[in-house]
Design a protein around this motif. Sequence first.
Motif, PDB file in Angstrom:
ATOM      1  N   GLU A 103       0.861  -1.148  -0.212  1.00 36.73           N
ATOM      2  CA  GLU A 103       0.421  -0.142   0.041  1.00 36.73           C
ATOM      3  C   GLU A 103       1.009   1.302   0.406  1.00 36.73           C
ATOM      4  N   GLN A 105       4.050   1.465  -1.382  1.00 33.34           N
ATOM      5  CA  GLN A 105       4.893   1.586  -2.187  1.00 33.34           C
ATOM      6  C   GLN A 105       3.627   2.838  -3.187  1.00 33.34           C
ATOM      7  N   LYS A 106       2.188   2.067  -3.139  1.00 35.52           N
ATOM      8  CA  LYS A 106       1.198   2.703  -4.008  1.00 35.52           C
ATOM      9  C   LYS A 106       1.353   3.662  -4.214  1.00 35.52           C
ATOM     10  N   SER A 107       1.471   4.056  -2.684  1.00 35.09           N
ATOM     11  CA  SER A 107       0.483   5.151  -2.465  1.00 35.09           C
ATOM     12  C   SER A 107       1.730   5.924  -2.565  1.00 35.09           C
TER      13      SER A 107
END
Length: 284
Positions: A103, A105-107
């Motif tokens: 999460e 890494q994604k954000s």
Amino acid sequence: MRVRLGILAAIAMSMAGVAADSPEWRQPFAAHRVVGNIYYVGTYDLASFLIVTPAGNVLVNGGLADSVPLIKKSVADLGFKWTDIKWMLTTQAHYDHVAAFAEIQKSTGAKVLATAADAELLESGGKTDFHFSAPEYHYAPVKVAERIADGQVLKIGGTEITVYLHPGHTKGASSYAIPVQEGGRTYRVLIANMGSINPGVKLVGNAKYPGIAEDYRRTFEKQKALSCDIFLSSHAGQYGLHRKYTPGAAYDPARFVDPEGYRKAVAAMEAAYRKQLAEERGTH
Ligand SMILES: [Zn+2]
């Protein structure tokens, strides 16, 4: 007694198929400056560190999947931007330190850097771990941008992070040494992954990790050869954070200077290792 109970609870929970857990892992804790450009953004016991540089920030460890809002709030409380996190490192790719990575890494779009063995673990979402391979320990897999090696120096925005491979706890567990200039002196900061042995892990005849005993032995040799001024670790309890810092206390790096504490912690972990090894070999 408290530690003994914790271990018993961990065994009971793993036998019950529930991920070993501690209320202290989910409890918020005040974000604070440790020394120079290194800040604590973790929970009460799951340590996460933010290393702030002009080239972008490095997050070391991310906690459980539901640690993200706590870490996010801590980063904001310190006045830093979440999306300035450009790199992520871990001391050990177990769920309690990296389940939040996907999460984060994604954000943030951050790059995950990891040693070869822990990169494999991260990309498998914990499924390939030699001990915590049961579903309750799995986490969302993350793509590792770069494999980092023992002795490699990561130079980021004027900060130098030396990678030390300290396997045993996981096959790619690692520690990070960071010299920090502050107040006219250099503090040798070490974020050390301590050589703890999880309940139920075998050192002798471990089919999933045949070289585990030798890896631990070498890790302790290497950790004894290292010294530091400021000792940090994967769990706040391992370096005595709550003895050293009370929320709201003024910034003072001296409170974290503890070379003796590091030496004693390594010695205690090695003693536990030697005791277990002797027991398993029936030579105690
Ligand atoms: Zn672990």
